[in-house]
Design an enzyme around this catalytic site. Structure first.
Site, short mmCIF file in Angstrom:
data_model
loop_
_atom_site.label_atom_id
_atom_site.label_comp_id
_atom_site.label_asym_id
_atom_site.label_seq_id
_atom_site.Cartn_x
_atom_site.Cartn_y
_atom_site.Cartn_z
N GLY A 28 0.76 -1.33 -0.05
CA GLY A 28 -0.26 0.19 0.02
C GLY A 28 0.56 1.37 0.03
N LYS A 32 7.45 3.15 -4.92
CA LYS A 32 7.83 1.99 -5.59
C LYS A 32 9.20 2.03 -6.14
CE LYS A 32 2.95 0.97 -5.74
NZ LYS A 32 2.90 0.01 -4.48
N HIS A 142 13.83 15.21 0.28
CA HIS A 142 12.93 15.73 1.57
C HIS A 142 14.01 15.30 2.69
CE1 HIS A 142 9.48 17.01 -0.26
NE2 HIS A 142 9.00 15.72 -0.86
N ASP A 177 9.72 18.29 -8.95
CA ASP A 177 8.89 17.83 -8.43
C ASP A 177 7.69 18.44 -7.98
OD1 ASP A 177 7.78 16.13 -5.94
OD2 ASP A 177 9.60 14.85 -6.45
N HIS A 179 6.19 18.28 -5.17
CA HIS A 179 6.55 18.59 -3.50
C HIS A 179 7.70 19.67 -3.53
CE1 HIS A 179 4.34 14.77 -3.60
NE2 HIS A 179 3.51 15.60 -2.77
N ASP A 265 6.14 13.18 -9.95
CA ASP A 265 4.64 13.36 -9.66
C ASP A 265 3.87 14.73 -9.90
OD1 ASP A 265 6.34 14.90 -8.28
OD2 ASP A 265 5.80 14.11 -6.24
N ARG A 271 -0.79 9.80 -8.70
CA ARG A 271 -1.79 9.43 -7.43
C ARG A 271 -1.54 10.16 -6.57
NH1 ARG A 271 -0.11 3.64 -5.12
NH2 ARG A 271 -1.89 4.04 -3.82
#
Length: 488
Positions: A28, A32, A142, A177, A179, A265, A271
Site C-alpha cells: 500500500g 515503489k 526531503h 517535483d 513537492h 509526480d 496518484r
C-alpha cells in the site's frame, strides 16, 4: 576533456543497479523503487543504452553520508531492520522513521545505491569525463540532516552538490517535483554558493514549505527561489514561467554546474499529484536546462503512477541523448502495464487550470524582483580541492565475483510483486490491463525479443575489476560500459 562545445550532442553517463527494483517499502505504500527497473527496461528496449555509458554505482559508505548527515542518524539507518524495530522505538520517533518512511528489508543498502549513483555522477562531472550524468534512483529531496521525511532517508542531492562544490564555485539546483525540495533548500539556505529553485504545489500541503517569501537567509538571502503553482497547471502555463525564470537565474547567478531533480509526480494523473503536465511538458524543462551547456546531473524523485514515471524518465533520457524515439512502445518485460494504448506519451486530463494568466504574471514579476536583488555572480575564495568521494582505482568493495551476479533480465523476471502495480487500482475496469488488441503484436515482439536476447544481455550492467592503471578496463557491450566504483 569530455565537455561538448556549443549545442552538439552531449556525452551522457547513466547509473543503474539491477538490485534497486527489489526494495519494497511495503504493501500500500505509494513509493515503489520498482519504477526504476521499469524505466531501465523500457530504455533498454528503445535501444538507448547504445548511445550512453552505463555504470553500476558503488554503494555509498556511511563515511560519505556523514559529510552531511549526522553520525547518530546514519548509525541508526545502518542498524534498524524489520526484525529489531522494537529495540529502536525511541530512535524511530526521533528520526521520523515508521510511517511515511517505513523500515523495510535492505533499507540502508537502498540508500547506499541511491546515493552512490548521484555522488558518482557528480565525480564524473567534476573530472570532466561526461557532460551529463543520470541517476533515476536519486533525487530524494526531503531527507534532512538527522531526519527521514517524505519517503526519503538519505539526501543524495545534498551529498552530490557538496561533491560538485569541490570544483565549482556556484551550483544551481532546480526541482520540478510537485513537492517542495525542502531538504535541499534547508541544507543550503544560508549560503550563496548554491541557488535552489523549486516549483511547489500550493494545494498539496506536504511538506508545507516553499512559500514565495522563503528566499534564503544571511549570505544566502535571495538564493532560494520558490514559485507556488495552483492546481491543474498545464504544459503551456508551466513553460511560460519556467523558461523565463531559469533564464533570469542563469543570467544573474552564472552557475558552473546544474543539478536537475526530475520528480514525475507533477505529471497528469499522478496518484499524489494535482498538476496536469504531459511527459513532453515535463521534459521541456530538461530541454531548457540543456540549452545552457553546463555540466548537468539529472536525478529522479517523486512519481507514484509508476507506468507514467517510466514513460517520463525514459523520454527524458532520450532528450538528454538528443535522440528521437517513437511514440509506439517497444515490447518489454512490463508491456501489459502500459495499456490500453501502449504509447510513450500521455494526454492531459480535463481538469481546470487554476493558474490564471494574471496569477502567473504576478508570480513571475515577484520572482524577477527578488532576482534583481542578487549581486552578479558572487565570488568564492579558491582553496585546495578536497579529495574525490569516489576513486577510480579502488578495489571491489564487497569482494563478490561479478560473473556470479544474477543478470538484470533474470532478476526482472524473478521479481513480480503484484503490489508494485497498484498505482491504478482507482481507475476502474479497462485501464492498463486491456491488452487483448495487442496479443498478436506482442507475440511477434516476443519472438523478436528472443532473437536479440543475447545482445540485450550484453547491456546488463555488470561489475568488473579495474586494471591497475587509472584508465580502467571496459567491456564492449555495444555502447554500454560498466565500471565498479567503490569506497575511497
Amino acid at each position: 576533456m569530455a565537455y561538448s562545445q556549443g549545442g552538439g550532442k552531449k556525452k551522457v553517463c547513466y547509473y543503474y543497479d539491477g538490485d534497486i527494483g527489489n526494495y519494497y517499502y511495503g504493501q500500500g505504500h505509494p513509493m515503489k523503487p520498482h519504477r526504476i527497473r521499469m524505466t531501465h527496461n523500457l530504455l533498454l528496449n528503445y535501444g538507448l543504452y547504445r548511445k550512453m555509458e552505463i555504470y553500476r554505482p558503488h554503494k555509498a559508505t556511511a563515511e560519505e553520508m556523514t559529510k552531511y548527515h549526522s553520525d547518530e542518524y546514519i548509525k541508526f539507518l545502518r542498524s534498524i531492520r524489520p526484525d529489531n524495530m522494537s529495540e529502536y522505538s525511541k530512535q524511530m520517533q526521533r528520526f521520523n522513521v515508521g510511517e511515511d518512511c517505513p523500515v523495510f528489508d535492505g533499507l540502508f543498502e537502498f540508500c547506499q545505491l541511491s546515493t552512490g549513483g548521484s555522488v558518482a555522477g557528480a565525480v564524473k562531472l567534476n573530472r570532466q569525463q561526461t557532460d551529463m550524468a543520470v541517476n533515476w534512483a536519486g533525487g530524494l529531496h526531503h531527507a534532512k540532516k538527522s531526519e527521514a521525511s517524505g519517503f526519503c532517508y538519505v539526501n543524495d542531492i545534498v551529498l552530490a552538490i557538496l561533491e560538485l562544490l569541490k570544483y565549482h564555485q556556484r551550483v544551481l539546483y532546480i526541482d520540478i517535483d510537485i513537492h517542495h525540495g525542502d531538504g535541499v533548500e534547508e541544507a543550503f539556505y544560508t549560503t550563496d554558493r548554491v541557488m535552489t529553485v523549486s516549483e511547489v504545489s500550493m494545494v498539496n500541503n506536504f511538506p508545507g514549505t516553499g512559500d514565495l517569501r522563503d528566499i534564503g537567509a544571511g549570505k544566502g538571502k535571495y538564493y532560494a527561489v520558490n514559485f507556488p503553482m495552483r492546481d491543474g497547471i498545464d504544459d503551456e502555463s508551466y513553460g511560460q514561467i519556467f523558461k523565463p525564470i531559469i533564464s533570469k537565474v542563469m543570467e544573474m547567478y552564472q552557475p558552473s554546474a546544474v543539478v536537475l531533480q526530475c520528480g514525475a509526480d507533477s505529471l497528469s494523473g499522478d496518484r499524489l499529484g494535482c498538476f496536469n503536465l504531459t511527459v513532453k511538458g515535463h521534459a521541456k524543462c530538461v530541454e531548457v536546462v540543456k540549452t545552457f551547456n553546463l555540466p548537468l546531473l539529472m536525478l529522479g524523485g517523486g512519481g507514484y503512477t509508476i507506468r507514467n514515471v517510466a514513460r517520463c524518465w525514459t523520454y527524458e533520457t532520450a532528450v538528454a541523448l538528443d535522440c528521437e524515439i517513437p511514440n509506439e512502445l517497444p515490447y518489454n518485460d512490463y508491456f501489459e502495464y502500459f495499456g490500453p494504448d501502449f504509447k510513450l506519451h500521455i494526454s492531459p486530463s480535463n481538469m481546470t487550470n487554476q493558474n490564471t494568466p494574471e496569477y502567473m504574471e504576478k508570480i513571475k514579476q515577484r520572482l524577477f524582483e527578488n532576482l534583481r536583488m542578487l549581486p552578479h555572480a558572487p565570488g568564492v575564495q579558491m582553496q585546495a580541492i578536497p579529495e574525490d568521494a569516489v576513486h577510480e582505482d579502488s578495489g571491489d568493495e564487497d569482494g563478490e565475483d561479478p560473473d556470479k551476479r544474477i543478470s538484470i533480465r533474470a532478476s526482472d523476471k524473478r521479481i513480480a510483486c503484484d503490489e508494485e502495480f497498484s498505482d491504478s487500482e482507482d481507475e476502474g475496469e479497462g485501464g492498463r490491463r486491456n491488452v487483448a488488441d495487442h496479443k498478436k503484436g506482442a507475440k511477434k515482439a516476443r519472438i523478436e525479443e528472443d532473437k536479440k536476447e543475447t545482445e540485450d544481455k550484453k547491456a546488463d550492467v555488470k561489475e568488473e575489476d579495474k586494471s591497475k592503471d587509472n584508465s580502467g578496463e571496459k567491456t564492449d557491450t555495444k555502447g554500454a560500459k560498466s565500471e565498479q566504483l567503490s569506497n575511497p
